[in-house]
Design an enzyme around this catalytic site. Structure first.
Site, short mmCIF file in Angstrom:
data_model
loop_
_atom_site.label_atom_id
_atom_site.label_comp_id
_atom_site.label_asym_id
_atom_site.label_seq_id
_atom_site.Cartn_x
_atom_site.Cartn_y
_atom_site.Cartn_z
N ASP A 1 -6.58 -0.67 2.22
CA ASP A 1 -5.38 -0.89 3.04
C ASP A 1 -5.64 -1.02 4.54
OD1 ASP A 1 -4.30 -0.53 0.53
OD2 ASP A 1 -3.26 1.33 0.99
N ASP B 1 -1.46 -2.73 0.42
CA ASP B 1 -0.13 -2.22 0.07
C ASP B 1 0.86 -3.39 0.16
OD1 ASP B 1 -0.03 0.41 -0.73
OD2 ASP B 1 0.97 1.13 1.06
N HIS C 1 4.76 -3.70 -0.70
CA HIS C 1 5.98 -3.07 -1.20
C HIS C 1 7.20 -3.99 -1.13
CE1 HIS C 1 3.94 0.70 -1.51
NE2 HIS C 1 3.84 0.90 -0.21
N LYS D 1 -1.12 -3.69 -4.33
CA LYS D 1 -0.61 -2.54 -5.09
C LYS D 1 0.69 -2.07 -4.46
CE LYS D 1 -3.58 0.61 -2.44
NZ LYS D 1 -2.59 1.45 -1.80
N CYS E 1 -4.49 7.10 0.12
CA CYS E 1 -4.98 6.00 -0.71
C CYS E 1 -6.49 6.02 -0.91
CB CYS E 1 -4.50 4.67 -0.13
SG CYS E 1 -2.69 4.54 -0.16
#
Length: 209
Positions: free
Chosen positions: A18, A56, A58, A116, A161
């Protein structure tokens, strides 16, 4: 801490966790000094033939966003279907500048970018599993098919993470090394110290660059 220097093996893969704008100063979920690691990460990556980057990614209705829980404050913890979940400020929202890789990151030979946290109902810290500990990202299968045996982790944040990715790598049968100098921690309620204790319990090795 004085750590042994990393000796790169042919069956190693570097996993950069990330390295995104929102996790660096000025971002929505800034990790202190997050931007400072990018030159070192680049330098380390040049020693590896094989590199994976996680991102990441989202949706706006992600269950881990405090904004989706009326009256809840960021960094509080709520109980969801899969257990306790820390609530975060909205961050790394799909398609926003904050979700992008940091502009100082320079790893053109990275072979895989794994996204993810795109499931609105489950957060995902680990590169291997979502936070329900059951839904796989597919990374284990990819690494096995490529013949990798050891994962070396750098990136953000050390105590979330990076930590859970390294622990899950061990659980999935890989060796795991973390380079703390190329990570930064959020350190939420002692989470940084808890991370180093967990590394020792799980057999995660620490190394200097």
């Amino acid at each position: 801490m004085s750590l042994p220097p990393l000796a790169v093996r042919p069956t190693d893969v570097l996993v950069v966790i990330d390295p995104q704008v929102d996790f660096c100063p000025g971002g929505a979920l800034a990790v202190a000094g997050g931007d400072e690691i990018m030159p070192l990460v680049n330098e380390i990556a040049r020693r590896f033939e094989h590199v994976v980057i996680t991102q990441d990614w989202h949706p706006r209705d992600q269950i881990s966003f405090a904004s989706n829980h009326p009256g809840a404050e960021p960094f509080s913890v709520v109980e969801v279907a899969y257990g306790p979940q820390t609530l975060w400020p909205d961050h790394c929202v799909q398609g926003t500048p904050g979700a992008g890789l940091h502009p100082a990151l320079d790893i053109p030979h990275a072979e895989l970018i794994l996204r993810k946290g795109y499931n609105p109902g489950v957060d995902s810290y680990s590169a291997f599993f979502e936070n329900d500990k059951a839904t796989a990202t597919g990374l284990s299968g990819y690494l096995r098919q490529r013949g990798f045996e050891r994962c070396v982790f750098v990136g953000l944040a050390l105590d979330f993470c990076v930590r859970y990715s390294a622990q899950d790598a061990i659980a999935e049968g890989f060796e795991a090394v973390v380079i703390p100098e190329a990570c930064r921690a959020i350190d939420l309620d002692g989470s940084a110290a808890a991370t180093f204790a967990a590394f020792e319990r799980h057999g995660v090795v620490l190394a200097a660059p």
